[in-house]
Write a protein that holds these residues in place. Structure first.
Motif, PDB file in Angstrom:
ATOM      1  N   SER A 190       0.832  -1.131   0.029  1.00  7.18           N
ATOM      2  CA  SER A 190      -0.056  -0.157  -0.097  1.00  7.18           C
ATOM      3  C   SER A 190       1.058   1.108   0.001  1.00  7.18           C
ATOM      4  O   SER A 190       2.129   1.299   0.316  1.00  7.18           O
TER       5      SER A 190
ATOM      6  N   LEU B 246      -4.048  -1.329  11.158  1.00  7.20           N
ATOM      7  CA  LEU B 246      -5.007  -1.579  10.265  1.00  7.20           C
ATOM      8  C   LEU B 246      -6.008  -2.793  10.721  1.00  7.20           C
ATOM      9  O   LEU B 246      -7.175  -2.675  10.469  1.00  7.20           O
TER      10      LEU B 246
ATOM     11  N   ASP C  47     -10.789  -2.012   2.473  1.00 11.88           N
ATOM     12  CA  ASP C  47     -10.206  -0.878   1.383  1.00 11.88           C
ATOM     13  C   ASP C  47      -8.693  -1.211   0.889  1.00 11.88           C
ATOM     14  O   ASP C  47      -8.523  -1.121  -0.317  1.00 11.88           O
ATOM     15  N   TYR C  48      -8.169  -1.354   1.972  1.00 13.92           N
ATOM     16  CA  TYR C  48      -6.501  -1.555   1.757  1.00 13.92           C
ATOM     17  C   TYR C  48      -6.533  -2.746   0.958  1.00 13.92           C
ATOM     18  O   TYR C  48      -5.684  -3.158   0.003  1.00 13.92           O
TER      19      TYR C  48
ATOM     20  N   THR D 282      -7.695  -2.740  -2.730  1.00 10.64           N
ATOM     21  CA  THR D 282      -6.656  -1.740  -3.583  1.00 10.64           C
ATOM     22  C   THR D 282      -5.398  -2.621  -3.970  1.00 10.64           C
ATOM     23  O   THR D 282      -5.071  -2.715  -5.080  1.00 10.64           O
ATOM     24  N   THR D 283      -4.899  -3.085  -3.030  1.00  7.83           N
ATOM     25  CA  THR D 283      -3.601  -3.502  -2.962  1.00  7.83           C
ATOM     26  C   THR D 283      -3.683  -5.097  -3.841  1.00  7.83           C
ATOM     27  O   THR D 283      -2.794  -5.365  -4.603  1.00  7.83           O
TER      28      THR D 283
END
Length: 107
Positions: free
Chosen positions: A35, A59, A68-69, A72-73
């Motif tokens: 990230s 986190l 969300d992380y 996205t990642t």
């Protein structure tokens, strides 16, 4: 005529074997993604198998932020791994295809 066909069939079989060998080799090609702030790190093979996942403690305190992380990642690393996978397999396939006029599939 049959010699040409048999030669092409042999080349196609050889190419299939090279493709399988490439798929096996891609199991050892590792792709890393972090990230932007480094709180989430993922390692995946070029065959899109997750090998390592590191999540920072902060986190774990916020479920929505972690989700969300991860989304996205994971999307970024899957795209990277897929690009490597497709490029490697296309190169092997293009190299092994017989030269048949009008059949420029891998240009």
């Amino acid at each position: 005529m049959f010699g040409d066909i048999m030669g092409m069939m042999g080349k196609i079989k050889e190419t299939q074997q090279k493709i399988e060998a490439t798929k096996q080799r891609l199991n050892s090609v590792l792709v890393d993604e972090k990230s932007s702030d480094g709180l989430l790190e993922i390692t995946m093979t070029a065959n899109r198998e997750i090998k390592n996942l590191h999540i920072a403690d902060e986190l774990l305190q916020d479920k929505e932020m972690l989700e969300d992380y991860l989304i996205t990642t994971l999307n970024k690393i899957i795209t990277k791994a897929t690009n490597i996978n497709e490029a490697e397999l296309a190169a092997v396939a293009k190299e092994g295809m017989p030269n048949i006029p009008g059949m420029d599939l891998f240009k």
